[in-house]
Design a protein around this motif. Structure first.
Motif, PDB file in Angstrom:
ATOM      1  N   PHE A  66       0.979  -1.224  -0.120  1.00 14.79           N
ATOM      2  CA  PHE A  66       0.162  -0.034  -0.028  1.00 14.79           C
ATOM      3  C   PHE A  66       0.972   1.241   0.025  1.00 14.79           C
ATOM      4  N   VAL A  69       2.033   2.044  -3.263  1.00 18.22           N
ATOM      5  CA  VAL A  69       1.162   2.547  -4.302  1.00 18.22           C
ATOM      6  C   VAL A  69       0.969   3.962  -3.853  1.00 18.22           C
ATOM      7  N   LEU A  70       0.641   4.268  -2.583  1.00 18.07           N
ATOM      8  CA  LEU A  70       0.490   5.729  -2.205  1.00 18.07           C
ATOM      9  C   LEU A  70       1.678   6.687  -2.751  1.00 18.07           C
ATOM     10  N   ASN A  73       1.096   7.033  -6.248  1.00 14.82           N
ATOM     11  CA  ASN A  73      -0.023   7.928  -6.479  1.00 14.82           C
ATOM     12  C   ASN A  73       0.490   9.429  -6.140  1.00 14.82           C
ATOM     13  N   GLY A 262       0.208   5.402   9.154  1.00 18.01           N
ATOM     14  CA  GLY A 262      -0.390   4.792   8.000  1.00 18.01           C
ATOM     15  C   GLY A 262      -1.163   5.622   7.009  1.00 18.01           C
ATOM     16  N   TYR A 263      -1.061   6.967   7.053  1.00 21.80           N
ATOM     17  CA  TYR A 263      -1.504   7.782   6.140  1.00 21.80           C
ATOM     18  C   TYR A 263      -0.643   8.277   4.929  1.00 21.80           C
TER      19      TYR A 263
ATOM     20  N   ALA B  68      -7.346   5.288   7.884  1.00 24.19           N
ATOM     21  CA  ALA B  68      -5.965   5.287   6.980  1.00 24.19           C
ATOM     22  C   ALA B  68      -6.057   3.822   6.098  1.00 24.19           C
ATOM     23  N   GLN B  69      -6.481   2.888   6.754  1.00 28.24           N
ATOM     24  CA  GLN B  69      -6.673   1.679   6.122  1.00 28.24           C
ATOM     25  C   GLN B  69      -7.606   1.712   4.928  1.00 28.24           C
ATOM     26  N   MET B  71      -8.484   4.384   3.368  1.00 23.50           N
ATOM     27  CA  MET B  71      -8.107   5.173   2.314  1.00 23.50           C
ATOM     28  C   MET B  71      -6.904   4.529   1.508  1.00 23.50           C
ATOM     29  N   ASN B  72      -6.036   3.585   1.993  1.00 27.50           N
ATOM     30  CA  ASN B  72      -5.161   2.819   1.181  1.00 27.50           C
ATOM     31  C   ASN B  72      -5.444   1.825   0.219  1.00 27.50           C
ATOM     32  N   TRP B  73      -6.525   1.188   0.813  1.00 26.87           N
ATOM     33  CA  TRP B  73      -7.189   0.160  -0.139  1.00 26.87           C
ATOM     34  C   TRP B  73      -7.966   0.908  -1.279  1.00 26.87           C
ATOM     35  N   PHE B  75      -7.390   4.019  -2.586  1.00 27.57           N
ATOM     36  CA  PHE B  75      -6.362   4.620  -3.743  1.00 27.57           C
ATOM     37  C   PHE B  75      -5.574   3.518  -4.327  1.00 27.57           C
ATOM     38  N   THR B  76      -5.385   2.203  -3.719  1.00 30.67           N
ATOM     39  CA  THR B  76      -4.831   1.337  -4.753  1.00 30.67           C
ATOM     40  C   THR B  76      -5.693   0.500  -5.462  1.00 30.67           C
TER      41      THR B  76
END
Lengths: 269, 236
Positions: A66, A69-70, A73, A262-263, B68-69, B71-73, B75-76
């Motif tokens: 993740f 990917v972030l 992005n 995590g953000y 957060a979790q 958003m991560n899912w 935007f993936t």
């Protein structure tokens, strides 16, 4: 038989008429078996992929795929970013307030406050630190801007901000450049070092990124980050660091409070 | 006499079944995000008929405190959702499959007949084709909704870089609401779709997995003078 009323589409291909029923049934069974086996395997692969993802080691509070990917992005949106694109502005009369977040706002002596700025010091260049008072910032051109603050939680409010453009600050005090090179990133930290954010220099020098000292017509109060805070409609509220203690210009991506939890580091608009 | 009719091309079946978990996870991760600012409701003034969502719903699906979790899912998987959707639309255009899917001037009337029939308010079978008018409208609408989710999503993802788009959709708050409403639309679509698939039965369901349907076709003599290959009648 009625004509096929599927007006424009050609008829669906069919097996030849007159084929023995047993042969049709056998072909149907073998095709079904194959399709359901492939489908079942694909579903298992999907479940496997899900479990694989969730068991990867964390990179700053989220499984590393993740994070990758972030970050990709983020690079994509930075590549698309243009400082000529402005956030919409609103009439001042729409401005309201909503206080959220106290990290970094611990015990504090306003009289002793100075803004510490660590100039860009690439290898070979000397380290420089410069101190500023609030009056120094207020001496820069005063910008009055009413924009929408978007919290990462999903709400938004219109706020009137007054401050100095970050770019005007750097124009007068060229602390982000050294030996003809510019730093890539800006780091901002509260005086107690409890809250810290990073942003790309290109975002910091956007005309709507302010070193802000007034909000909705009044000097900033404590819970909103007195005496000086960052405001930028290019980012979620989490990047609007309250009560700036230190600003540093660096080449390494700076630590970021919420990105460590995590953000998304970029969290850009 | 039984014949095999090729109903769904292999590519369509893959797009369909890939989209199912992708969209499901997009909705789930969207819920994790929505929870952090769950302001939508059905009601007026101080009267609330339904709040999105009741605490019991969050509990049942373990949605709280996972922004957060989510958003991560979100935007993936958005990339897979976009790629799969673009490939699907591209395939229907190139293969000519769109001819089965795009509503035409008869579809609305047909859709009303189908709906009345399905509700038991109208006697007589609706016309039997690959997709009837109701299906054409529903399947085209859901693709347009996908495009809508992409646009409203982009508008709230990058509201400054894409300020023109956010503005066009009525601003940040409206774009978020539209994104949410479209999501509720998928849930509605899903419920009706599953109910209809259950009604239509195994032969129809299998065609979305294996591609073919078994149909009862009359003998060659009954096919009449129609030129070219006969067009057998499809159930449901």
């Amino acid at each position: 038989m009625e004509n096929n009323p599927d007006y424009s589409a050609p008829p669906l291909p069919a097996s030849p008429a007159g084929e023995p029923a047993a042969a049709v049934a056998q072909r149907a069974a073998s095709r079904s078996r194959r399709a359901f086996i492939v489908g079942g395997l694909a579903a298992l692969a999907g479940v496997g992929g899900w479990r694989w993802l969730l068991t990867r080691p964390d990179a700053d509070g989220t499984p590393w795929p993740f994070r990758r990917v972030l970050d990709a992005n983020g690079r994509l949106s930075q590549a698309y970013f243009r400082e000529t694109r402005l956030a919409p502005t609103f009439p001042k009369s729409k401005a309201t307030t909503r206080q959220n977040g106290n990290v970094g706002l611990g015990s504090f002596d306003p009289a002793a406050w100075r803004l510490q700025v660590q100039g860009y010091a690439p290898p070979g260049a000397p380290a420089r630190t410069q101190e500023f008072t609030l009056a120094d910032i207020q001496a820069l051109p005063r910008v009055d801007m009413t924009t929408e603050l978007k919290c990462i939680e999903g709400w938004s409010i219109v706020v009137n901000w007054v401050g100095a453009r970050f770019s005007d600050f750097l124009a007068k005090y060229p602390l982000a450049t050294a030996n003809g090179h510019s730093a890539r990133y800006v780091s901002l930290v509260t005086p107690d070092e409890e809250y810290y954010v990073g942003l790309d220099l290109s975002n910091a020098i956007h005309p709507q990124t302010l070193l802000c000292y007034e909000m909705n017509g009044r000097p900033l109060d404590g819970p909103h980050g007195a005496p000086l805070r960052l405001v930028t409609p290019l980012k979620y509220g989490i990047k609007h660091l309250k009560r700036i203690g230190t600003i540093a210009f660096v080449d390494e991506r700076p630590a970021d409070y919420w990105a460590e939890l995590g953000y998304d580091w970029d969290s850009g608009h | 006499m039984k014949r095999l009719v090729e109903k769904h091309p292999l590519a369509i079946r893959w797009f369909h079944w890939l989209n199912f978990p992708i969209l499901a996870l997009m909705i789930w991760s969207g819920m994790l995000i929505y929870w952090a600012n769950d302001v939508y409701r059905i009601g007026w003034g101080r009267t609330t008929l339904f709040k999105f969502f009741p605490e019991s719903f969050y509990k049942a699906f373990n949605i709280s405190q996972r922004l957060a979790q989510g958003m991560n899912w979100h935007f993936t998987l958005m990339w897979l959702f976009i790629i799969n959707g673009v490939l699907y639309v591209g395939y229907t255009l190139v293969s000519g499959e769109w001819r089965h899917l795009l509503p035409d001037r008869n579809s609305l009337r047909e859709a009303i007949q189908v709906t009345l029939h399905d509700l038991g308010l109208r006697k007589g079978e609706p016309p039997v084709v690959k997709y009837n008018g109701a299906q054409k409208i529903a399947y085209t609408a859901v693709v347009l909704m996908g495009a809508g989710s992409l646009l409203t999503g982009l508008a709230i993802y990058k509201p400054t870089q894409l300020a023109w788009l956010t503005g066009l959709l009525g601003g940040y708050e409206w774009a978020r609401a539209e994104h949410f409403i479209l999501t509720m639309g998928y849930v509605g679509f899903f419920l009706v779709h599953v109910a209809q698939v259950v009604r239509a039965g195994w032969n129809n369901f299998r065609s979305m997995v294996a591609g073919f349907e078994i149909v009862n076709a009359p003998g060659p003599a009954a096919d009449g003078p129609a030129p070219g290959p006969a067009a057998p009648t499809l159930p449901a």
